[in-house]
Design an enzyme around this catalytic site. Structure first.
Site, PDB file in Angstrom:
ATOM      1  N   THR A 124       3.361   3.589-107.264  1.00 52.29           N
ATOM      2  CA  THR A 124       2.991   3.759-108.668  1.00 52.29           C
ATOM      3  C   THR A 124       1.560   4.277-108.813  1.00 52.29           C
ATOM      4  O   THR A 124       0.722   4.065-107.930  1.00 52.29           O
ATOM      5  CB  THR A 124       3.117   2.395-109.389  1.00 52.29           C
ATOM      6  OG1 THR A 124       2.531   2.494-110.681  1.00 52.29           O
ATOM      7  CG2 THR A 124       2.417   1.275-108.631  1.00 52.29           C
ATOM      8  N   ASP A 125       1.283   4.895-109.963  1.00 50.38           N
ATOM      9  CA  ASP A 125      -0.091   5.343-110.242  1.00 50.38           C
ATOM     10  C   ASP A 125      -1.018   4.149-110.518  1.00 50.38           C
ATOM     11  O   ASP A 125      -2.237   4.287-110.503  1.00 50.38           O
ATOM     12  CB  ASP A 125      -0.122   6.336-111.420  1.00 50.38           C
ATOM     13  CG  ASP A 125       0.425   5.779-112.723  1.00 50.38           C
ATOM     14  OD1 ASP A 125       0.868   4.613-112.754  1.00 50.38           O
ATOM     15  OD2 ASP A 125       0.406   6.514-113.734  1.00 50.38           O
ATOM     16  N   GLU A 126      -0.413   2.962-110.779  1.00 53.76           N
ATOM     17  CA  GLU A 126      -1.248   1.808-111.151  1.00 53.76           C
ATOM     18  C   GLU A 126      -2.167   1.355-110.015  1.00 53.76           C
ATOM     19  O   GLU A 126      -3.134   0.644-110.255  1.00 53.76           O
ATOM     20  CB  GLU A 126      -0.371   0.640-111.610  1.00 53.76           C
ATOM     21  CG  GLU A 126       0.481   1.005-112.797  1.00 53.76           C
ATOM     22  CD  GLU A 126       0.973  -0.186-113.609  1.00 53.76           C
ATOM     23  OE1 GLU A 126       0.491  -1.303-113.415  1.00 53.76           O
ATOM     24  OE2 GLU A 126       1.836   0.038-114.468  1.00 53.76           O
TER      25      GLU A 126
ATOM     26  N   TYR B 185       0.780  -7.071-110.001  1.00 52.33           N
ATOM     27  CA  TYR B 185       1.790  -6.055-109.663  1.00 52.33           C
ATOM     28  C   TYR B 185       1.150  -4.904-108.895  1.00 52.33           C
ATOM     29  O   TYR B 185       1.602  -4.543-107.793  1.00 52.33           O
ATOM     30  CB  TYR B 185       2.475  -5.533-110.939  1.00 52.33           C
ATOM     31  CG  TYR B 185       3.216  -4.220-110.731  1.00 52.33           C
ATOM     32  CD1 TYR B 185       4.359  -4.160-109.923  1.00 52.33           C
ATOM     33  CD2 TYR B 185       2.780  -3.034-111.325  1.00 52.33           C
ATOM     34  CE1 TYR B 185       5.043  -2.954-109.715  1.00 52.33           C
ATOM     35  CE2 TYR B 185       3.454  -1.825-111.124  1.00 52.33           C
ATOM     36  CZ  TYR B 185       4.584  -1.802-110.312  1.00 52.33           C
ATOM     37  OH  TYR B 185       5.246  -0.606-110.112  1.00 52.33           O
TER      38      TYR B 185
ATOM     39  N   LYS C 108       1.653  -3.594-104.990  1.00 51.10           N
ATOM     40  CA  LYS C 108       2.103  -2.237-104.627  1.00 51.10           C
ATOM     41  C   LYS C 108       1.053  -1.565-103.732  1.00 51.10           C
ATOM     42  O   LYS C 108       1.395  -0.872-102.777  1.00 51.10           O
ATOM     43  CB  LYS C 108       2.363  -1.386-105.888  1.00 51.10           C
ATOM     44  CG  LYS C 108       3.557  -1.804-106.719  1.00 51.10           C
ATOM     45  CD  LYS C 108       4.898  -1.658-106.014  1.00 51.10           C
ATOM     46  CE  LYS C 108       5.338  -0.231-105.811  1.00 51.10           C
ATOM     47  NZ  LYS C 108       6.734  -0.152-105.263  1.00 51.10           N
TER      48      LYS C 108
HETATM   49  P1  NAD Z   1      13.409  -2.094-111.612  1.00 49.63           P
HETATM   50  O1  NAD Z   1      12.697  -3.393-111.829  1.00 49.63           O
HETATM   51  O2  NAD Z   1      14.191  -1.501-112.720  1.00 49.63           O
HETATM   52  O3  NAD Z   1      14.391  -2.212-110.365  1.00 49.63           O
HETATM   53  C1  NAD Z   1      14.032  -2.856-109.182  1.00 49.63           C
HETATM   54  C2  NAD Z   1      15.300  -3.040-108.329  1.00 49.63           C
HETATM   55  O4  NAD Z   1      14.919  -3.669-107.110  1.00 49.63           O
HETATM   56  C3  NAD Z   1      16.348  -3.941-108.988  1.00 49.63           C
HETATM   57  O5  NAD Z   1      17.637  -3.374-108.838  1.00 49.63           O
HETATM   58  C4  NAD Z   1      16.233  -5.246-108.215  1.00 49.63           C
HETATM   59  O6  NAD Z   1      17.464  -5.983-108.158  1.00 49.63           O
HETATM   60  C5  NAD Z   1      15.819  -4.750-106.849  1.00 49.63           C
HETATM   61  N1  NAD Z   1      15.086  -5.779-106.087  1.00 49.63           N
HETATM   62  C6  NAD Z   1      14.062  -6.556-106.509  1.00 49.63           C
HETATM   63  N2  NAD Z   1      13.688  -7.394-105.544  1.00 49.63           N
HETATM   64  C7  NAD Z   1      14.488  -7.136-104.470  1.00 49.63           C
HETATM   65  C8  NAD Z   1      14.578  -7.677-103.158  1.00 49.63           C
HETATM   66  N3  NAD Z   1      13.789  -8.685-102.753  1.00 49.63           N
HETATM   67  N4  NAD Z   1      15.495  -7.154-102.318  1.00 49.63           N
HETATM   68  C9  NAD Z   1      16.305  -6.135-102.701  1.00 49.63           C
HETATM   69  N5  NAD Z   1      16.288  -5.620-103.946  1.00 49.63           N
HETATM   70  C10 NAD Z   1      15.388  -6.109-104.812  1.00 49.63           C
HETATM   71  O7  NAD Z   1      12.279  -1.100-111.104  1.00 49.63           O
HETATM   72  P2  NAD Z   1      12.049   0.451-111.438  1.00 49.63           P
HETATM   73  O8  NAD Z   1      11.300   0.555-112.683  1.00 49.63           O
HETATM   74  O9  NAD Z   1      13.311   1.176-111.256  1.00 49.63           O
HETATM   75  O10 NAD Z   1      11.047   0.815-110.242  1.00 49.63           O
HETATM   76  C11 NAD Z   1      11.555   1.184-108.965  1.00 49.63           C
HETATM   77  C12 NAD Z   1      10.387   1.457-108.035  1.00 49.63           C
HETATM   78  O11 NAD Z   1       9.589   2.507-108.567  1.00 49.63           O
HETATM   79  C13 NAD Z   1       9.456   0.270-107.837  1.00 49.63           C
HETATM   80  O12 NAD Z   1       9.032   0.263-106.502  1.00 49.63           O
HETATM   81  C14 NAD Z   1       8.280   0.570-108.776  1.00 49.63           C
HETATM   82  O13 NAD Z   1       7.105  -0.015-108.305  1.00 49.63           O
HETATM   83  C15 NAD Z   1       8.237   2.080-108.709  1.00 49.63           C
HETATM   84  N6  NAD Z   1       7.701   2.764-109.914  1.00 49.63           N
HETATM   85  C16 NAD Z   1       8.212   2.487-111.150  1.00 49.63           C
HETATM   86  C17 NAD Z   1       7.745   3.205-112.255  1.00 49.63           C
HETATM   87  C18 NAD Z   1       8.295   2.963-113.652  1.00 49.63           C
HETATM   88  O14 NAD Z   1       7.765   3.528-114.610  1.00 49.63           O
HETATM   89  N7  NAD Z   1       9.340   2.174-113.827  1.00 49.63           N
HETATM   90  C19 NAD Z   1       6.745   4.169-112.088  1.00 49.63           C
HETATM   91  C20 NAD Z   1       6.239   4.408-110.799  1.00 49.63           C
HETATM   92  C21 NAD Z   1       6.741   3.704-109.717  1.00 49.63           C
HETATM   93  O1  DAU Z   2       2.462   3.579-114.452  1.00 46.39           O
HETATM   94  C1  DAU Z   2       3.613   3.256-113.749  1.00 46.39           C
HETATM   95  C2  DAU Z   2       4.076   1.868-114.129  1.00 46.39           C
HETATM   96  O2  DAU Z   2       4.601   1.953-115.447  1.00 46.39           O
HETATM   97  C3  DAU Z   2       5.112   1.294-113.175  1.00 46.39           C
HETATM   98  O3  DAU Z   2       4.547   1.146-111.902  1.00 46.39           O
HETATM   99  C4  DAU Z   2       5.616  -0.063-113.682  1.00 46.39           C
HETATM  100  O4  DAU Z   2       6.647  -0.531-112.839  1.00 46.39           O
HETATM  101  C5  DAU Z   2       6.161   0.127-115.087  1.00 46.39           C
HETATM  102  O5  DAU Z   2       6.562  -1.118-115.608  1.00 46.39           O
HETATM  103  C6  DAU Z   2       5.091   0.756-116.000  1.00 46.39           C
HETATM  104  O6  DAU Z   2       4.002  -0.164-116.241  1.00 46.39           O
HETATM  105  P1  DAU Z   2       3.361  -0.358-117.702  1.00 46.39           P
HETATM  106  O7  DAU Z   2       2.742  -1.684-117.738  1.00 46.39           O
HETATM  107  O8  DAU Z   2       2.551   0.815-118.089  1.00 46.39           O
HETATM  108  O9  DAU Z   2       4.737  -0.318-118.595  1.00 46.39           O
HETATM  109  P2  DAU Z   2       5.211  -1.204-119.845  1.00 46.39           P
HETATM  110  O10 DAU Z   2       6.449  -0.553-120.369  1.00 46.39           O
HETATM  111  O11 DAU Z   2       5.262  -2.649-119.523  1.00 46.39           O
HETATM  112  O12 DAU Z   2       4.042  -0.967-120.896  1.00 46.39           O
HETATM  113  C7  DAU Z   2       3.685   0.308-121.351  1.00 46.39           C
HETATM  114  C8  DAU Z   2       2.485   0.141-122.282  1.00 46.39           C
HETATM  115  O13 DAU Z   2       2.902  -0.527-123.463  1.00 46.39           O
HETATM  116  C9  DAU Z   2       1.366  -0.696-121.697  1.00 46.39           C
HETATM  117  O14 DAU Z   2       0.115  -0.180-122.128  1.00 46.39           O
HETATM  118  C10 DAU Z   2       1.591  -2.082-122.297  1.00 46.39           C
HETATM  119  C11 DAU Z   2       2.187  -1.752-123.659  1.00 46.39           C
HETATM  120  N1  DAU Z   2       3.152  -2.747-124.183  1.00 46.39           N
HETATM  121  C12 DAU Z   2       4.191  -3.114-123.373  1.00 46.39           C
HETATM  122  C13 DAU Z   2       5.134  -4.022-123.813  1.00 46.39           C
HETATM  123  C14 DAU Z   2       6.287  -4.434-122.913  1.00 46.39           C
HETATM  124  C15 DAU Z   2       3.023  -3.260-125.458  1.00 46.39           C
HETATM  125  O15 DAU Z   2       2.080  -2.896-126.205  1.00 46.39           O
HETATM  126  N2  DAU Z   2       3.943  -4.161-125.902  1.00 46.39           N
HETATM  127  C16 DAU Z   2       4.995  -4.584-125.122  1.00 46.39           C
HETATM  128  O16 DAU Z   2       5.816  -5.435-125.577  1.00 46.39           O
END
Ligand code: NAD
Ligand code: DAU
Length: 378
Positions: free
Chosen positions: A134-136, A183, A187
């Site tokens: 992730t970019d985080e 988180y 990562k």
């Molecule tokens: P998600 O939470 O939707 O899905 C995670 C999946 O991993 C689920 O299916 C869960 O059952 C599985 N999982 C969790 N713990 C596990 C374990 N111990 N063993 C096996 N499986 C397990 O996540 P996502 O949003 O699809 O993110 C997927 C990946 O991409 C993550 O590594 C996250 O850090 C990365 N990522 C997400 C975003 C985003 O915006 N969602 C952005 C950048 C990177």
């Molecule tokens: O940048 C990549 C990341 O983006 C991924 O690595 C993470 O897995 C993914 O969850 C996401 O993280 P964020 O924290 O940015 O996403 P989230 O949807 O939780 O929140 C987006 C923005 O909105 C953040 O600034 C927090 C704000 N927010 C979020 C929720 C859930 C609110 O203001 N209210 C809310 O209820």
């Protein structure tokens, strides 16, 4: 035949990656390994679950023996590792689970792959361990503008016509890691382990760091699906702080396309940033969501703006994320395919048309899908 192990394939991004690989590579065997935590939902893969080149395995990545045996039994050639705990708010309440899955789970997968691949005559030849991050991990950027310019302003960081930015700095592949939440700390740690396995054992690894994804099948704890569902049901929209935080949004299928490209053509031991060149302040994005949901439901546009409720800010809330993905553009020719207006319209429509999916997830019913599909059927 190549065998590719995709971890976390029942989650949001993972399900799009599994679908893409299963459809695009009929001669690959795609194994989806997922523990089915609260975030895993096999209904996300209903359309491909009966394909001959697809297999599901319910397992925890932390379970080294099971993961190692699976690699041996199935002759795994490549790994696309997405399994993780992914929600920042949950990490603030329960950091241990994040350290266990994201750090120890990644380490267990790396070690299993290392021992298995090193036992083969060809060792690492033709093998690949691709870690999705992730970019985080890079921390937070400031909202700074060139003198005399109001944010958002156009920037040269993108070749795209539409790129508006809230600051002059961007995350590059060389940006120093500076994670702030449990988180992102977990990562960051897993990224370091992956790179260490390349440097120490010669494992062919790749790491990519992506910005915020949006699109179908995202668990409705994350901003976009949570708010679409709340607007539909006229429930309050909890905006953290003043809604001034900036995120860079990328349509999930564009991320999946980038993963496919990098898995096949990326340089070993390299890192690529993936982003949408699409920065939005939360509050502006939320207004777009309200207007779009209202319009698509036949309500008066903006009728639901009164649902916006400012609440206590997220602890350690990162102000701005902005990815510079020009390296990926330059070296492998990838760029986002959708403009945000198009992507958000598609996404809102999808959630409104799949209320049954949202209802099953919010009621917890989706957690019985595995029993129904895999245990009952034997
Ligand atoms: P998600 O939470 O939707 O899905 C995670 C999946 O991993 C689920 O299916 C869960 O059952 C599985 N999982 C969790 N713990 C596990 C374990 N111990 N063993 C096996 N499986 C397990 O996540 P996502 O949003 O699809 O993110 C997927 C990946 O991409 C993550 O590594 C996250 O850090 C990365 N990522 C997400 C975003 C985003 O915006 N969602 C952005 C950048 C990177
Ligand atoms: O940048 C990549 C990341 O983006 C991924 O690595 C993470 O897995 C993914 O969850 C996401 O993280 P964020 O924290 O940015 O996403 P989230 O949807 O939780 O929140 C987006 C923005 O909105 C953040 O600034 C927090 C704000 N927010 C979020 C929720 C859930 C609110 O203001 N209210 C809310 O209820």
């Amino acid at each position: 035949m190549k065998t590719i192990l995709i971890t976390g394939g029942a989650g949001f991004i993972g399900s799009h990656v599994v679908r893409l690989f299963v459809n695009k590579y009929p001669d690959y065997r795609i194994i989806n390994l997922d523990a089915l935590t609260y975030a895993g939902n096999l209904a996300n893969l209903k359309d491909i679950e009966d394909r001959p080149n697809y297999e599901f395995v319910k397992a925890d990545i932390c379970d080294f023996d099971t993961v190692y045996r699976l690699m041996q039994d199935k002759n795994v050639d490549g790994i696309v590792h997405l399994a993780a705990e992914s929600h920042v708010d949950r990490s603030i309440k329960d950091p241990f689970t994040f350290a266990r899955t994201n750090v120890l789970g990644t380490l267990s997968l790396l070690q299993a792959a290392r021992l298995y691949w090193e036992s083969l005559p060809e060792r690492y030849e033709g093998k690949r361990f691709y870690h999705i991050s992730t970019d985080e991990v890079y921390g937070a950027l400031e909202l700074t503008c060139p003198e005399g310019v109001e944010p958002p302003f156009r920037t040269a960081a993108s070749s795209g016509e539409h790129h508006l930015a809230y600051g002059t700095e961007f995350f590059l592949e060389t940006t120093k890691y500076n994670p702030h939440s449990p988180y992102s700390a977990s990562k960051a740690s897993s990224d370091h382990f992956v790179r260490a396995f390349h440097d120490t054992y010669g494992m062919p690894t790749i790491v990519t760091n992506c910005s915020n994804n949006y699109g179908p099948y995202q668990f409705p704890e994350k901003l976009i699906p949570l708010f679409i569902n709340n607007i539909r049901h006229r429930k309050a929209l909890p905006v953290y702080g003043k809604g001034e935080n900036v995120r860079d949004w990328l349509y999930v299928e564009d991320h999946a396309r980038a993963i496919d490209l990098i898995f096949h053509k990326g340089t070993i031991a390299d890192t690529y940033n993936i982003g949408g060149f699409n920065e939005w302040k939360n509050i502006d994005l939320i207004r777009v969501l309200i207007n779009t949901v209202d319009r698509l439901l036949g309500r008066k546009e903006g009728e639901d703006l009164n649902l916006i409720t400012f609440v206590t800010d997220r602890a350690g809330h990162d102000l701005r994320y902005a990815i510079d993905s020009r390296k990926l553009q330059r070296e492998l020719g990838w760029e986002p395919s959708l403009q945000f207006e198009e992507g958000i319209e598609k996404t809102v429509r999808w959630y409104l048309e799949h209320q049954d999916w949202l209802d099953q997830v919010t009621s917890g019913d989706y957690q019985h899908y595995y029993e129904r599909m895999y245990i009952d059927r034997g």
